[in-house]
Design a protein around this motif. Structure first.
Motif, short mmCIF file in Angstrom:
data_model
loop_
_atom_site.label_atom_id
_atom_site.label_comp_id
_atom_site.label_asym_id
_atom_site.label_seq_id
_atom_site.Cartn_x
_atom_site.Cartn_y
_atom_site.Cartn_z
N GLY A 128 0.81 -1.21 0.00
CA GLY A 128 0.00 0.00 0.00
C GLY A 128 0.84 1.26 0.00
O GLY A 128 0.58 2.20 -0.76
N TYR A 144 -0.13 5.29 6.04
CA TYR A 144 -0.33 6.29 5.00
C TYR A 144 -0.35 7.72 5.56
O TYR A 144 -0.57 8.68 4.82
N TYR A 181 -8.56 2.53 1.26
CA TYR A 181 -7.31 2.01 0.66
C TYR A 181 -7.59 1.57 -0.78
O TYR A 181 -6.83 1.90 -1.70
#
Length: 427
Positions: free
Chosen positions: A54, A202, A352
């Motif tokens: 990710g 993130y 996501y």
């Protein structure tokens, strides 16, 4: 927004905002759901791989579109205004829920440290929210220093405890099945706990507009931060499996406190409770910072009242911060945050997935956009992250349909808000 931030803050908000809670309860939750030491390590490694894939994908978007608001900006650029609003709504709701939950968990550790405060946990949680709100109200510089300080103190304490745990005699090694009963429900529960523990990988994207050099800072903060988080969780679980019998790991409220108690007695336990408080303060600080930036971005784009985009000279969007503080406090007082705990991981993985989809779509439709960082292994690594997200969401839909519907209902609440704003804009 002021450009004051660098890699130091980026690493602090990724590592501190992720491990601040993940090192405390998550090892017990994963172990209880999995049912064996081998399975524990597999789940943590799989969660780390997912976070790394990710970060690799979203780092490209963060460097390419350095703006406040996180996932919202990528969704809007790729799929249009409505999808951007849906993502922003889900992101903001889950941030406020997480903030309230973290404040309540922090208050339980404060009450254990100071028994006279037992029974007043909600007041302690509100005081934590208000205190960090005051720090952020003063300005971006104070808020960033608070994040860096809590991350540094927690990392130092963890290093001492993890190193000391290997001086303890090895606990009996037991092995059952790789997953408890081998059921889909056990697997979903285990990955829910792991995803919640890794959530925050993130975090640097929310502050790209405030970075001095986002093209370099965002990728370094995300990939370097995720690498440190994976290493921390690997060492943590190895130390816990070495020092504690597996049955105790699955039942201990705070496994690290049990290890510290074996090392230093009662003082060790109290020290770990203090570390738990610091870790939760770091997570709460980062969550409030992120929720504020989402509201700021929506206000600036005219999708919420424009006063939310007003920024004080010290760098804080104060109206947006005040709104986030009030909603978080309301969740603490009413207790609804605890009821919404099960849907937060669903909301996390949903945006996501939208972010991974945005990367794939923008590579096709906007190839001329400058890309200071390009996702390695593209498109295979991005597709793996997207398919992993889809598999997790499908597993939740099968095993927990009620929570899935609740998450969908919360996201659907953004539609009337969007329609109202569009109507006003048209007028």
């Amino acid at each position: 927004m002021l450009r004051l931030l660098g890699v130091g803050f980026g690493l602090a908000v990724v590592v501190g905002g992720t491990t601040g809670t993940g090192v405390l309860r998550s090892p017990r939750e994963v172990a209880a759901a999995v049912g064996s030491p081998q399975g524990v390590l597999l789940v943590w490694l799989a969660g780390g791989l997912y976070a790394l894939l990710g970060a690799n994908a979203i780092a490209e978007l963060g460097a390419m579109l350095p703006q406040a608001g996180g996932w919202y900006g990528y969704a809007r650029r790729a799929f249009g205004e409505f999808v951007g609003v849906v993502v922003a709504w889900g992101d903001w709701v889950s941030s406020c829920v997480t903030g309230a939950l973290v404040a309540l968990m922090l208050s339980t550790y404060v009450a254990l440290l100071f028994p006279p405060l037992a029974g007043h946990e909600r007041m302690v949680a509100l005081a934590a929210v208000a205190g960090l709100g005051l720090v952020q109200w003063r300005g971006l510089r104070d808020a960033s220093r608070a994040q860096e300080l809590t991350a540094l103190l927690v990392a130092g304490a963890l290093l001492v405890v993890l190193a000391g745990s290997w001086w303890l005699p090895a606990a009996p090694f037991t092995s059952t099945s790789t997953l408890a009963g081998g059921s889909l429900g056990s697997l979903v529960l285990a990955f829910q706990a792991a995803i919640f523990a890794y959530d925050g990988w993130y975090a640097a994207i929310y502050f790209a507009e405030e970075d001095q050099d986002p093209a370099r800072t965002v990728p370094r903060s995300m990939l370097g931060g995720v690498g440190l988080v994976i290493l921390t969780y690997a060492l943590l679980n190895a130390a816990l499996l070495h020092a504690l019998p597996f049955a105790e790991l699955t039942t201990a409220e705070l496994p690290l406190a049990e290890v510290a108690d074996r090392l230093l007695g009662g003082w060790g336990r109290r020290a770990m409770l203090a570390v738990a408080v610091l870790g939760h303060l770091g997570v709460l600080n980062s969550v409030l910072l992120m929720a504020t930036r989402v509201l700021f971005a929506l206000g600036r784009d005219g999708l919420l009242p424009r006063p939310l985009a007003r920024v004080h000279a010290a760098g804080t969007p104060r109206p947006a911060l005040l709104t986030a503080l009030l909603v978080t406090a309301a969740l603490v007082v009413t207790g609804t945050a605890e009821q919404l705990l099960a849907v937060t991981s669903i909301l996390f993985v949903s945006y996501y997935a939208v972010g991974f989809g945005a990367l794939l779509w923008l590579r096709r439709t906007a190839p001329a956009l400058p890309r200071p960082y390009r996702t390695w292994g593209y498109p295979l690594t991005t597709w793996l992250a997207l398919l992993g997200s889809a598999a997790f969401l499908a597993g939740n839909a099968v095993t927990e349909p009620g929570n899935t519907l609740l998450a969908a209902g919360l996201v659907a609440g953004s539609y009337p808000v969007w329609r109202l704003v569009r109507r006003r804009s048209t007028r």
